[in-house]
Design an enzyme around this catalytic site. Structure first.
Site, PDB file in Angstrom:
ATOM      1  N   GLU A 246     -54.633  -4.492   9.438  1.00  0.00           N
ATOM      2  CA  GLU A 246     -55.632  -4.760   8.408  1.00  0.00           C
ATOM      3  C   GLU A 246     -57.030  -4.997   8.977  1.00  0.00           C
ATOM      4  OE1 GLU A 246     -54.505  -6.346   4.465  1.00  0.00           O
ATOM      5  OE2 GLU A 246     -55.253  -8.218   5.335  1.00  0.00           O
TER       6      GLU A 246
ATOM      7  N   ASN B  27     -44.668 -10.394   0.097  1.00  0.00           N
ATOM      8  CA  ASN B  27     -45.739 -11.212   0.654  1.00  0.00           C
ATOM      9  C   ASN B  27     -45.175 -12.567   1.050  1.00  0.00           C
ATOM     10  OD1 ASN B  27     -48.121 -12.539   1.333  1.00  0.00           O
ATOM     11  ND2 ASN B  27     -49.288 -11.599  -0.330  1.00  0.00           N
TER      12      ASN B  27
ATOM     13  N   GLU C  82     -45.152  -8.562   4.537  1.00  0.00           N
ATOM     14  CA  GLU C  82     -46.593  -8.799   4.577  1.00  0.00           C
ATOM     15  C   GLU C  82     -46.911 -10.258   4.910  1.00  0.00           C
ATOM     16  OE1 GLU C  82     -47.170  -5.892   0.663  1.00  0.00           O
ATOM     17  OE2 GLU C  82     -48.221  -7.808   0.775  1.00  0.00           O
ATOM     18  N   SER C  83     -47.842 -10.451   5.812  1.00  0.00           N
ATOM     19  CA  SER C  83     -48.419 -11.761   6.142  1.00  0.00           C
ATOM     20  C   SER C  83     -47.508 -12.609   7.039  1.00  0.00           C
ATOM     21  CB  SER C  83     -48.760 -12.569   4.885  1.00  0.00           C
ATOM     22  OG  SER C  83     -49.677 -11.900   4.078  1.00  0.00           O
TER      23      SER C  83
ATOM     24  N   LYS D 282     -56.998  -2.483  -0.044  1.00  0.00           N
ATOM     25  CA  LYS D 282     -56.508  -3.840  -0.324  1.00  0.00           C
ATOM     26  C   LYS D 282     -57.499  -4.512  -1.274  1.00  0.00           C
ATOM     27  CE  LYS D 282     -53.477  -7.126   0.909  1.00  0.00           C
ATOM     28  NZ  LYS D 282     -53.645  -7.783   2.223  1.00  0.00           N
TER      29      LYS D 282
ATOM     30  N   GLU E 167     -46.578  -5.291  -4.474  1.00  0.00           N
ATOM     31  CA  GLU E 167     -46.425  -6.553  -3.756  1.00  0.00           C
ATOM     32  C   GLU E 167     -45.747  -7.588  -4.642  1.00  0.00           C
ATOM     33  OE1 GLU E 167     -49.677  -8.276  -1.292  1.00  0.00           O
ATOM     34  OE2 GLU E 167     -49.605  -9.903  -2.769  1.00  0.00           O
TER      35      GLU E 167
ATOM     36  N   LYS F 236     -60.024  -6.945   7.957  1.00  0.00           N
ATOM     37  CA  LYS F 236     -60.337  -8.039   7.026  1.00  0.00           C
ATOM     38  C   LYS F 236     -61.431  -8.906   7.623  1.00  0.00           C
ATOM     39  CE  LYS F 236     -57.148 -11.297   6.192  1.00  0.00           C
ATOM     40  NZ  LYS F 236     -55.986 -11.957   5.540  1.00  0.00           N
TER      41      LYS F 236
END
Length: 294
Positions: free
Chosen positions: A86, A218, A248-249, A148, A197, A88
């Site tokens: 990502e 997520n 994710e994350s 995103k 998601e 970000k």
């Protein structure tokens, strides 16, 4: 230098968007109720965008007519890592993460390191994102790009294709199942890949539908920002194999990817773990080297 071959409507759109980007990102919200605040602001943002740039102008852009890259092909390519790296700049919980990096440079480094896709934040107010970051990434790489953002309107889907995205994100916690179905069908009709998601079993079970390409779990609670990778392990067996499975994350250790692969995940979205470094490209290369060594 701007690509003058872009249609006039979108060229004006790019200029307008660039002028409105602040020089520095300043977090403006507290953690509590973040999703509600984002959606409320996004509704007004979209109303303003529709006035400034008609959807018909977006449909005339160069990128709108390109064929999107297949998320499935790149995620399952054994020569790649399954990582969605990502780009970000900031987040509501961490503030500024890296506001100096160039999207074209970092995403090119991500691709060279073996990423299967890249994710580019385009939300400006809460994440310091920029539309032009995605445009620059599109000009730099030939792997899929995930836009995103918080999609709540058809306009954003058309806009995503117009700025060069290959994949859109639909967040179950801010959309109803009928909205997800409608948005996914629209996205597929113009060639976009769709990543849904979810945060829990209820969202997963009520939101699954055939027009989705991938389902992401997520691990971050977007209301209080706590993170637990256990969320992925809890939900992976509930996701049908027809969908790509993305965690994710909260992924900061190559060993976590190895364990998630064993559990059945195909992809791994990694955000600030790379961007928090002065050199995100070096950070991902070291991460991938360690992953391959294991």
């Amino acid at each position: 230098m701007e690509n003058k071959s872009l249609q006039t409507g979108f060229y004006k759109y790019k200029e307008m968007e660039s002028r409105n980007i602040p020089d520095t990102f300043v977090p403006t919200i507290e953690q509590g109720g973040i999703l509600e605040k984002i959606v409320s602001y996004k509704q007004q943002e979209i109303r303003d965008a529709k006035i400034k740039v008609a959807m018909s102008s977006l449909e005339k852009t160069e990128h709108f007519h390109r064929t999107c890259l297949s998320m499935r092909d790149f995620m399952l390519d054994p020569a790649r890592t399954g990582i969605i790296a990502e780009f970000k700049r900031a987040s509501p919980s961490k503030g500024i993460i890296n506001d100096q990096a160039a999207a074209s440079v970092v995403t090119r480094q991500y691709a060279a390191a073996g990423s299967s896709a890249v994710s580019v934040l385009t939300d400006k107010k809460f994440f310091g994102g920029r539309m032009r970051d995605l445009l620059e990434a599109r000009g730099a790489i030939q792997i899929p790009i995930l836009r995103k953002d918080f999609i709540i309107d058809e306009y954003q889907i058309i806009e995503s294709k117009a700025i060069g995205a290959d994949i859109i994100l639909l967040i179950a916690s801010i959309l109803t199942p009928p909205q997800i179905a409608h948005f996914a069908k629209l996205a597929k009709s113009i060639g976009l890949n769709v990543l849904l998601e979810v945060h829990n079993q209820q969202e997963l079970e009520q939101s699954m539908m055939d027009d989705l390409d991938a389902i992401g779990v997520n691990n971050r609670n977007l209301d209080n920002f706590t993170v637990s990778v256990q969320n992925s392990y809890d939900l992976v067996k509930l996701i049908p194999n027809q969908f790509l499975k993305i965690s994710e994350s909260g992924i900061s250790d190559p060993q976590t990817i190895i364990e998630l692969k064993k559990a059945g995940f195909n992809g791994f979205l990694i955000g600030e773990n790379f961007m928090k470094h002065h050199d995100p490209g070096l950070a991902i290369q070291e991460f991938v080297n360690e992953l391959k060594a294991d």
